[in-house]
Design a protein around this motif. Structure first.
Motif, PDB file in Angstrom:
ATOM      1  N   ASP A 277     -11.041   4.688  -3.231  1.00 15.50           N
ATOM      2  CA  ASP A 277     -11.398   5.731  -2.324  1.00 15.50           C
ATOM      3  C   ASP A 277      -9.690   6.207  -1.652  1.00 15.50           C
ATOM      4  N   PHE A 278      -8.425   5.388  -1.963  1.00 18.69           N
ATOM      5  CA  PHE A 278      -7.627   5.718  -1.737  1.00 18.69           C
ATOM      6  C   PHE A 278      -6.455   6.377  -2.689  1.00 18.69           C
ATOM      7  N   THR A 279      -5.785   7.614  -2.023  1.00 14.83           N
ATOM      8  CA  THR A 279      -5.194   9.111  -2.563  1.00 14.83           C
ATOM      9  C   THR A 279      -4.313   7.619  -3.033  1.00 14.83           C
ATOM     10  N   PHE A 280      -3.067   7.428  -2.218  1.00 17.73           N
ATOM     11  CA  PHE A 280      -2.155   6.489  -2.402  1.00 17.73           C
ATOM     12  C   PHE A 280      -2.110   5.125  -2.881  1.00 17.73           C
ATOM     13  N   PRO A 281      -1.966   5.121  -4.010  1.00 15.45           N
ATOM     14  CA  PRO A 281      -2.603   3.344  -3.897  1.00 15.45           C
ATOM     15  C   PRO A 281      -1.171   2.959  -3.169  1.00 15.45           C
ATOM     16  N   THR A 282      -1.357   0.998  -2.494  1.00 15.96           N
ATOM     17  CA  THR A 282       0.040   0.640  -2.574  1.00 15.96           C
ATOM     18  C   THR A 282       0.133  -0.755  -1.717  1.00 15.96           C
TER      19      THR A 282
END
Length: 488
Positions: A277-282
């Motif tokens: 559910d994270f918009t920005f993978p890091t």
């Protein structure tokens, strides 16, 4: 901490020397003591019914010295799968590092000799919390990373004003300090004896939630919560053992208040979190936790989060996450913390205070920054951090935990000579969404004049390199390259 509690904590800590002589490492001290203290405290508090017969404190004490260690090691295995849920969680995968029967006999005898009547009167929770703090301050134990200064926690809790109506979450719970402090604040604000039955039920089963990824730390957290009257509930309340950056974290309920100090660094073993559910993978853990936190708040929910400096200025993915945070939330206040208050002495940290908006766009209009770092002493064993160090900030922050426009209008911008300043959202956007805002210079013999230790400089360099690698991974991903294949 009272004198009585301090004396008992000191005696317990001295038992670490007994363990040390048996080859037990600093890292294992408190975990080893926790197994024994749980059995003893269950006897002292009359809650032994949750422990199977034959495996209680008196059973251990009655064993012949030569047989005691073998019985104890078998008991740890047995308790990991028998008894009440709490017992099974505390003793799950438990094992003892004690090798000599005489070591265990000494520990049992010394623990039995402690003034347990006074300990009960003072509060067993305070005693255990004191032991955790003692362990965290011992650099060799490595436990400091799971322990946030209680003075800082108390300040954050006082500003966020938790109430009985809140659903409170700590997604990086450590030994449970934030949840315990929030509980203490709630109980101080009113008389629990006057709570209705539904309020009591909500308090026990729907107020405090957390997750901890390290099993030994999870044991300490469960013990800490139990001794402060916050037992885990089978329906989900309490601190769960799991990884917040995996799908387990998605199961944490939406909160009206999040208080936390997430771990620093990159994800263990590298790679991206398994959250869907994270918009920005890091791979940067702090940025992952930031996403979890603002996505995990209910509309109108508030958060106070400890984060290192790199979260304020890193580019690429970091820049996108900060912009998204300021869109979805009203990031109204940043407190620049002094150095020396965490286990990594030179790490520079901040507290971000924000409130989730009713809509997902344009919630941050202005950000107030309070600089409590410039011209402050280097805190540590010689100069102790006290609650008084936060008094002026708390006064400047005001009484509104939500940072509403009405309350922000009452704040006073102290200008370039003072510690508290206001910056518009437009000004922040013009400088590339960087929130690493400074204006005061260190004067005289302030902490800023001291050259950091080589280990501190190395950590800072490593953090910058990790940020650069993160940006390169993001660039490769945007170009359609398989990042894992490139790294291999």
């Amino acid at each position: 901490m009272s004198t009585v509690t301090y004396d008992i904590v000191q005696k317990l800590w001295n038992l670490c020397n007994v363990l040390k002589d048996d080859g037990v490492t600093y890292h294992q001290y408190v975990t080893e003591l926790t197994y024994l203290l749980f059995l003893k405290m269950a006897k002292e508090t009359g809650t032994e019914d949750q422990i199977p017969k034959g495996y209680r404190w008196d059973d251990l004490e009655r064993k012949a010295a030569s047989d005691r260690l073998e019985h104890y090691k078998l008991a740890l295995i047995h308790l990991g799968s028998h008894g009440a849920t709490l017992v099974k969680e505390i003793f799950g995968n438990a094992s003892s590092f004690i090798k000599k029967p005489a070591t265990l006999s000494t520990l049992v005898a010394e623990i039995d000799k402690l003034d347990w009547y006074s300990a009960r009167q003072e509060g067993l929770g305070d005693l255990y919390e004191g032991l955790l703090e003692k362990n965290a301050n011992e650099k060799k134990s490595g436990a400091g990373q799971y322990f946030t200064s209680r003075k800082l926690i108390d300040s954050m809790v006082a500003l966020m004003k938790p109430s009985l109506e809140d659903v409170i979450q700590d997604p990086a719970a450590g030994t449970g300090g934030f949840l315990i402090a929030a509980n203490h604040y709630i109980r101080e604000q009113g008389d629990p004896d006057l709570w209705t039955e539904s309020q009591q039920r909500k308090y026990r089963r729907g107020t405090f939630y957390g997750m901890e990824h390290v099993q030994d730390t999870h044991r300490l957290a469960l013990m800490n919560l139990m001794l402060h009257g916050l037992e885990s509930d089978p329906e989900g309340a309490g601190i769960r053992y799991g990884d917040t950056l995996s799908q387990e974290g998605e199961a944490l309920p939406k909160a009206t208040l999040i208080l936390t100090n997430p771990p620093f660094g990159t994800k263990k073993g590298g790679g991206l979190p398994t959250r869907t559910d994270f918009t920005f993978p890091t791979s940067n853990k702090q940025f992952c936790f930031v996403q979890h936190i603002y996505r995990g708040l209910k509309p109108g929910g508030r958060a106070a989060v400890v984060l290192p400096d790199n979260v304020l200025f890193e580019g690429n993915t970091g820049k996108q996450i900060r912009a998204d945070l300021m869109d979805k939330c009203n990031l109204h206040t940043i407190l620049r913390l002094p150095t020396g208050i965490f286990y990594a002495q030179g790490v520079k940290t901040n507290v971000l205070f924000f409130t989730r908006g009713e809509k997902d766009k344009g919630n941050t209009k202005e950000v107030w920054v309070y600089d409590l770092r410039a011209n402050m002493p280097q805190f540590g064993k010689r100069t102790l951090l006290t609650r008084e160090h936060f008094a002026e900030f708390e006064m400047a922050f005001g009484k509104d935990p939500l940072g509403s426009p009405k309350s922000l209008a009452k704040r006073k911008d102290t200008g370039e000579e003072g510690r508290f300043r206001r910056f518009t959202r437009e000004w922040i956007a013009e400088r590339g969404e960087s929130l690493d805002i400074t204006w005061l210079k260190n004067e005289g013999n302030g902490a800023g004049d001291e050259l950091p230790e080589p280990t501190v400089l190395a950590r800072e360099a490593l953090a910058e390199l990790e940020g650069a690698f993160d940006e390169l991974r993001g660039l490769l991903a945007e170009l359609g390259e398989d990042v894992e294949e490139v790294e291999a």
